[in-house]
Design an enzyme around this catalytic site. Structure first.
Site, short mmCIF file in Angstrom:
data_model
loop_
_atom_site.label_atom_id
_atom_site.label_comp_id
_atom_site.label_asym_id
_atom_site.label_seq_id
_atom_site.Cartn_x
_atom_site.Cartn_y
_atom_site.Cartn_z
N GLY A 1 86.83 67.73 54.81
CA GLY A 1 86.71 69.61 54.42
C GLY A 1 87.60 70.18 55.40
O GLY A 1 88.44 68.85 56.32
N ALA B 1 89.10 72.97 58.48
CA ALA B 1 88.61 73.35 59.50
C ALA B 1 87.67 74.52 59.24
O ALA B 1 87.55 75.46 58.65
CB ALA B 1 89.67 74.36 60.90
N HIS C 1 77.98 71.96 69.88
CA HIS C 1 77.78 70.87 68.89
C HIS C 1 76.75 70.18 69.81
O HIS C 1 75.41 70.34 69.25
CB HIS C 1 79.37 69.60 69.10
CG HIS C 1 79.91 70.08 67.70
ND1 HIS C 1 79.96 69.07 67.00
CD2 HIS C 1 80.91 71.37 67.95
CE1 HIS C 1 81.02 70.13 66.07
NE2 HIS C 1 81.75 70.56 66.57
N ARG D 1 72.91 70.25 67.53
CA ARG D 1 71.90 68.55 67.86
C ARG D 1 70.43 69.07 68.28
O ARG D 1 69.99 67.77 67.49
CB ARG D 1 72.83 67.88 67.73
CG ARG D 1 74.42 67.72 66.61
CD ARG D 1 74.93 65.94 67.43
NE ARG D 1 75.22 66.03 68.77
CZ ARG D 1 75.94 66.17 69.28
NH1 ARG D 1 76.49 66.63 68.84
NH2 ARG D 1 76.50 65.51 71.25
#
Length: 167
Positions: A8, A10, A49, A53
């Site tokens: 996909g 950005a 990130h 997570r």
């Protein structure tokens, strides 16, 4: 064994979708990061990130040697490679034979036991870049994405956070 390719644009939601898909498999998930930190902005991006997570992931930083890392981590939990586009950029910057590396990755993916979810960017939907380096990268990314999509069991295209199943 399952290979899932998620592509996909950005900020389309690729990584979040890939994390969800990876966690759906049994075992402790392994996050294979291809990014390198060269500046504060990338440091902040990586920190976001990691925070999203949580701490239940095994993390491996692999800017170049992706195939050996996947082989070494096989037999455990599902692996999430985020992302192939950065890996390709790293290979090209290091003047490595990216076509050989991509073909080796495709061959390896066919022979692994544990699932692998791979994130990549679709970079060919915009205007033609105005310089040779950018055009070379765009072309290489398109070839890489086609090669990995060919061996993938599933391919998803993410738009505005919504997955579209392509394969």
């Amino acid at each position: 064994m399952t290979v899932i390719l998620i592509t996909g644009g950005a900020r389309s939601g690729k990584s979040t979708r890939a994390e969800t898909r990876t966690r759906a498999f049994p075992g402790q998930p392994v996050y294979v990061a291809t990014a390198e930190t060269f500046d504060a902005e990338m440091d902040a991006r990586i920190a976001r990130h990691r925070a999203r997570r949580g701490t239940d992931w095994i993390e491996r930083e692999v800017p170049l040697d992706l195939v050996p890392a996947l082989i070494a981590s096989d037999g455990g939990g599902a692996r999430l490679v985020d992302c192939l586009t950065l890996w390709l950029s790293n290979l090209m910057h290091a003047e490595r034979d990216w076509e050989h590396e991509v073909n080796a990755l495709a061959a390896t993916l066919r022979n692994l036991e544990s699932p692998v979810v791979l994130v990549t960017n679709e970079v060919g939907l915009g205007i033609v870049p105005d310089n040779a380096l950018a055009r070379s990268f765009r072309d290489a990314a398109g070839i890489m994405n086609q090669t990995i999509a060919d061996v993938a069991d599933e391919v998803e295209f993410i738009v505005a956070g919504l997955p579209m199943k392509l394969k």
